[in-house]
Design a protein around this motif. Structure first.
Motif, PDB file in Angstrom:
ATOM      1  N   ALA A 181     -39.567   9.075  41.159  1.00  0.00           N
ATOM      2  CA  ALA A 181     -40.948   8.598  40.999  1.00  0.00           C
ATOM      3  C   ALA A 181     -41.031   7.133  41.422  1.00  0.00           C
ATOM      4  CB  ALA A 181     -41.398   8.759  39.556  1.00  0.00           C
ATOM      5  N   PHE A 182     -41.977   6.836  42.289  1.00  0.00           N
ATOM      6  CA  PHE A 182     -42.223   5.476  42.760  1.00  0.00           C
ATOM      7  C   PHE A 182     -43.567   5.020  42.206  1.00  0.00           C
ATOM      8  CE2 PHE A 182     -39.241   7.314  45.606  1.00  0.00           C
ATOM      9  CZ  PHE A 182     -38.519   6.290  46.212  1.00  0.00           C
ATOM     10  N   GLN A 183     -43.550   3.889  41.497  1.00  0.00           N
ATOM     11  CA  GLN A 183     -44.796   3.342  40.945  1.00  0.00           C
ATOM     12  C   GLN A 183     -44.874   1.864  41.298  1.00  0.00           C
ATOM     13  OE1 GLN A 183     -45.527   4.406  36.901  1.00  0.00           O
ATOM     14  NE2 GLN A 183     -47.513   3.385  36.811  1.00  0.00           N
ATOM     15  N   ASN A 184     -45.920   1.502  42.007  1.00  0.00           N
ATOM     16  CA  ASN A 184     -46.059   0.163  42.554  1.00  0.00           C
ATOM     17  C   ASN A 184     -47.052  -0.643  41.729  1.00  0.00           C
ATOM     18  OD1 ASN A 184     -45.746  -1.931  44.362  1.00  0.00           O
ATOM     19  ND2 ASN A 184     -47.456  -1.254  45.643  1.00  0.00           N
ATOM     20  N   GLY A 185     -46.569  -1.762  41.145  1.00  0.00           N
ATOM     21  CA  GLY A 185     -47.446  -2.650  40.401  1.00  0.00           C
ATOM     22  C   GLY A 185     -47.571  -3.975  41.116  1.00  0.00           C
ATOM     23  N   GLU A 186     -47.825  -5.018  40.359  1.00  0.00           N
ATOM     24  CA  GLU A 186     -48.032  -6.343  40.946  1.00  0.00           C
ATOM     25  C   GLU A 186     -46.685  -6.926  41.383  1.00  0.00           C
ATOM     26  OE1 GLU A 186     -49.933 -10.715  39.789  1.00  0.00           O
ATOM     27  OE2 GLU A 186     -50.215  -8.997  38.470  1.00  0.00           O
ATOM     28  N   ASN A 187     -46.434  -6.841  42.687  1.00  0.00           N
ATOM     29  CA  ASN A 187     -45.209  -7.362  43.294  1.00  0.00           C
ATOM     30  C   ASN A 187     -43.935  -6.812  42.652  1.00  0.00           C
ATOM     31  OD1 ASN A 187     -46.618  -8.901  45.179  1.00  0.00           O
ATOM     32  ND2 ASN A 187     -46.846 -10.602  43.751  1.00  0.00           N
ATOM     33  N   GLU A 188     -44.031  -5.584  42.193  1.00  0.00           N
ATOM     34  CA  GLU A 188     -42.862  -4.921  41.615  1.00  0.00           C
ATOM     35  C   GLU A 188     -42.985  -3.423  41.831  1.00  0.00           C
ATOM     36  OE1 GLU A 188     -40.524  -5.868  37.699  1.00  0.00           O
ATOM     37  OE2 GLU A 188     -42.059  -4.388  37.210  1.00  0.00           O
ATOM     38  N   LEU A 189     -41.876  -2.808  42.174  1.00  0.00           N
ATOM     39  CA  LEU A 189     -41.823  -1.357  42.337  1.00  0.00           C
ATOM     40  C   LEU A 189     -40.830  -0.792  41.339  1.00  0.00           C
ATOM     41  CD1 LEU A 189     -42.476   1.231  44.088  1.00  0.00           C
ATOM     42  CD2 LEU A 189     -40.374   0.679  45.351  1.00  0.00           C
ATOM     43  N   SER A 190     -41.249   0.209  40.573  1.00  0.00           N
ATOM     44  CA  SER A 190     -40.317   0.909  39.687  1.00  0.00           C
ATOM     45  C   SER A 190     -39.948   2.237  40.336  1.00  0.00           C
ATOM     46  CB  SER A 190     -40.924   1.139  38.303  1.00  0.00           C
ATOM     47  OG  SER A 190     -41.941   2.123  38.348  1.00  0.00           O
ATOM     48  N   THR A 219     -51.451  -2.736  47.961  1.00  0.00           N
ATOM     49  CA  THR A 219     -52.264  -1.906  47.068  1.00  0.00           C
ATOM     50  C   THR A 219     -51.331  -1.147  46.137  1.00  0.00           C
ATOM     51  OG1 THR A 219     -52.297  -0.079  48.657  1.00  0.00           O
ATOM     52  CG2 THR A 219     -54.146  -1.619  48.716  1.00  0.00           C
ATOM     53  N   GLU A 220     -51.768  -0.929  44.897  1.00  0.00           N
ATOM     54  CA  GLU A 220     -50.949  -0.245  43.904  1.00  0.00           C
ATOM     55  C   GLU A 220     -51.112   1.267  44.017  1.00  0.00           C
ATOM     56  OE1 GLU A 220     -51.748  -1.797  40.036  1.00  0.00           O
ATOM     57  OE2 GLU A 220     -51.297  -3.880  40.596  1.00  0.00           O
ATOM     58  N   GLY A 221     -50.131   2.000  43.478  1.00  0.00           N
ATOM     59  CA  GLY A 221     -50.207   3.448  43.495  1.00  0.00           C
ATOM     60  C   GLY A 221     -48.943   4.074  42.971  1.00  0.00           C
ATOM     61  N   GLU A 222     -48.870   5.408  43.043  1.00  0.00           N
ATOM     62  CA  GLU A 222     -47.694   6.119  42.545  1.00  0.00           C
ATOM     63  C   GLU A 222     -47.545   7.443  43.274  1.00  0.00           C
ATOM     64  OE1 GLU A 222     -48.647   6.295  38.389  1.00  0.00           O
ATOM     65  OE2 GLU A 222     -49.704   8.200  38.607  1.00  0.00           O
ATOM     66  N   PHE A 258     -46.868  -1.365  50.246  1.00  0.00           N
ATOM     67  CA  PHE A 258     -46.068  -2.535  49.897  1.00  0.00           C
ATOM     68  C   PHE A 258     -45.015  -2.782  50.971  1.00  0.00           C
ATOM     69  CE2 PHE A 258     -44.034   1.136  47.921  1.00  0.00           C
ATOM     70  CZ  PHE A 258     -42.692   0.989  48.262  1.00  0.00           C
ATOM     71  N   ASN A 259     -44.508  -4.022  50.986  1.00  0.00           N
ATOM     72  CA  ASN A 259     -43.405  -4.402  51.858  1.00  0.00           C
ATOM     73  C   ASN A 259     -42.184  -4.713  51.006  1.00  0.00           C
ATOM     74  OD1 ASN A 259     -45.133  -4.164  53.988  1.00  0.00           O
ATOM     75  ND2 ASN A 259     -45.338  -6.352  54.405  1.00  0.00           N
ATOM     76  N   VAL A 260     -40.983  -4.374  51.516  1.00  0.00           N
ATOM     77  CA  VAL A 260     -39.780  -4.584  50.733  1.00  0.00           C
ATOM     78  C   VAL A 260     -38.594  -4.718  51.685  1.00  0.00           C
ATOM     79  CG1 VAL A 260     -39.375  -2.100  50.493  1.00  0.00           C
ATOM     80  CG2 VAL A 260     -38.382  -3.672  48.824  1.00  0.00           C
ATOM     81  N   VAL A 299     -41.141  -6.443  45.316  1.00  0.00           N
ATOM     82  CA  VAL A 299     -41.799  -6.068  46.571  1.00  0.00           C
ATOM     83  C   VAL A 299     -43.014  -6.977  46.769  1.00  0.00           C
ATOM     84  CG1 VAL A 299     -41.088  -3.645  46.368  1.00  0.00           C
ATOM     85  CG2 VAL A 299     -43.302  -4.348  45.452  1.00  0.00           C
ATOM     86  N   ARG A 300     -43.612  -6.888  47.947  1.00  0.00           N
ATOM     87  CA  ARG A 300     -44.877  -7.594  48.173  1.00  0.00           C
ATOM     88  C   ARG A 300     -45.973  -6.542  48.205  1.00  0.00           C
ATOM     89  NH1 ARG A 300     -47.740  -9.654  52.599  1.00  0.00           N
ATOM     90  NH2 ARG A 300     -46.119  -9.053  54.096  1.00  0.00           N
TER      91      ARG A 300
END
Length: 370
Positions: A34-43, A63-66, A3-5, A59-60
């Motif tokens: 913990a970093f979890q990347n969803g659809e244009n959002e990072l938690s 690909t999703e992941g954690e 992702f880009n941020v 974020v942009r």
């Protein structure tokens, strides 16, 4: 995970969770976020098993992941980068951060090793103005105890009644109590002890962007929801001491003194006080106070005289300067009022003028004079 941020966005998210990362822990994974990347959002989430924080940032997503990463190390790297777009790319368990200045790689751990953080809790929703709650926390939480053998005192008592709300904290040497009597009718009464760490964390989020939106008190936990951030905390399952019993009602000696003058004098005199007790002696007379301190180890001694109003017999009383200064820093009025009895009994400190709908007092225990 790719992702880009913006640097400023992810730095804000990291700063939100850093305060609860334990400096030492038997579980090394708790040093990670913990970093979890969803659809244009990072938690980004963190926990010390008592308090947990989840914050979301835009974020942009490619690909999703954690993954979990060492929180403080990531924050140190991000903090030194310019406010430009950064690219995060996870390669196996190594996060690569690419900026206009260079590339940085940090090894992480799988998220399935990280403790589960609740997404919500069931309980009673409490309606409280965020500014009022912030003020009540700020006026009380400083007096909590760090003594782990007295777990009830490691938090702040929050007593919600139908026609008033109060917070109390004490460490056995001092006590702070604030009561708000604004006529806001509530359907539910609650009395809980919230860890001081959770309340301090909540107060760090005071901004227009992170306005308090929801509070839910459950059987064992409390949830504070602030825009993009949620704070979960366990409740301290202990019985709070009967604090009203230790607040004297018959202190008949009244001392009135300018808060700033007293505070400045205590700061100066306490420089030469005992390094362990921080004792400053107050010699009270009708129209003045003589403040003195003595440190025999370094041969230090200090004396100052300031104007005051006092209606009792001359009396000498000793206080821990650090405790007294902290109390004075939380009182807003130009003049403070002390209610005293004897050199060995608790003194009460009030603002000379109470804020509307508010009753605020602090208690301080004296030190035995040498």
């Amino acid at each position: 995970m790719n992702f880009n941020v913006k640097q400023s966005e992810i730095l804000k998210g990291l700063q939100a969770i850093l305060s609860i990362i334990p400096s030492k822990s038997t579980l090394p994974i708790l040093s990670n976020a913990a970093f979890q990347n969803g659809e244009n959002e990072l938690s980004i989430s963190a926990t010390d098993l008592d308090v947990s924080i989840i914050t979301h940032i835009p974020v942009r997503t490619k690909t999703e992941g954690e993954i979990t990463l060492p929180a403080k190390k990531v924050a140190e790297v991000i903090r030194e980068l310019p406010d430009k777009t950064l690219e995060f790319n996870l390669e196996k368990e190594q996060m690569r951060i690419t900026s206009p200045l260079g590339t940085y790689k940090i090894l992480g751990f799988r998220k399935d090793e990280f403790p589960d953080i609740p997404q919500n809790i069931e309980g009673t929703e409490i309606k409280v103005d965020g500014s009022l709650l912030h003020r009540m926390i700020e006026k009380s939480v400083f007096a909590y105890s760090t003594d782990e053998t007295r777990p009830a005192l490691n938090g702040v008592l929050w007593h919600i009644k139908k026609d008033e709300m109060r917070m109390v904290a004490t460490d056995g040497h001092r006590l702070a109590k604030i009561v708000n009597t604004e006529k806001i009718k509530r359907e539910t009464e609650k009395e809980v002890i919230i860890p001081a760490k959770a309340l301090n964390c909540l107060n760090r989020f005071r901004s227009e962007e992170d306005e308090l939106e929801k509070i839910i008190i459950g059987d064992n936990h409390v949830l504070f929801e602030l825009g993009r951030t949620r704070i979960f905390s366990r409740l301290i399952a202990e019985t709070y001491p009967n604090y009203e019993r230790v607040i004297p009602s018959d202190n008949d000696k009244i001392l009135k003194v300018n808060r700033d003058i007293l505070s400045s004098s205590v700061k100066r005199v306490s420089i030469l006080s005992n390094a362990i007790t921080h004792q400053v002696k107050f010699s009270l007379n009708k129209d003045k106070i003589i403040l003195s301190a003595l440190d025999q180890e370094i041969g230090g001694e200090a004396n100052e005289e300031i104007d005051a109003e006092y209606n009792g017999e001359p009396m000498d009383v000793g206080y821990n300067a650090q405790y007294l200064l902290e109390i004075l820093s939380h009182i807003e009025s130009e003049e403070v009022k002390f209610e005293l009895s004897t050199p060995t009994t608790a003194g009460i400190i009030y603002p000379s003028e109470q804020k509307e709908h508010e009753d605020y007092l602090c208690l301080i225990m004296p030190l035995r004079l040498n």
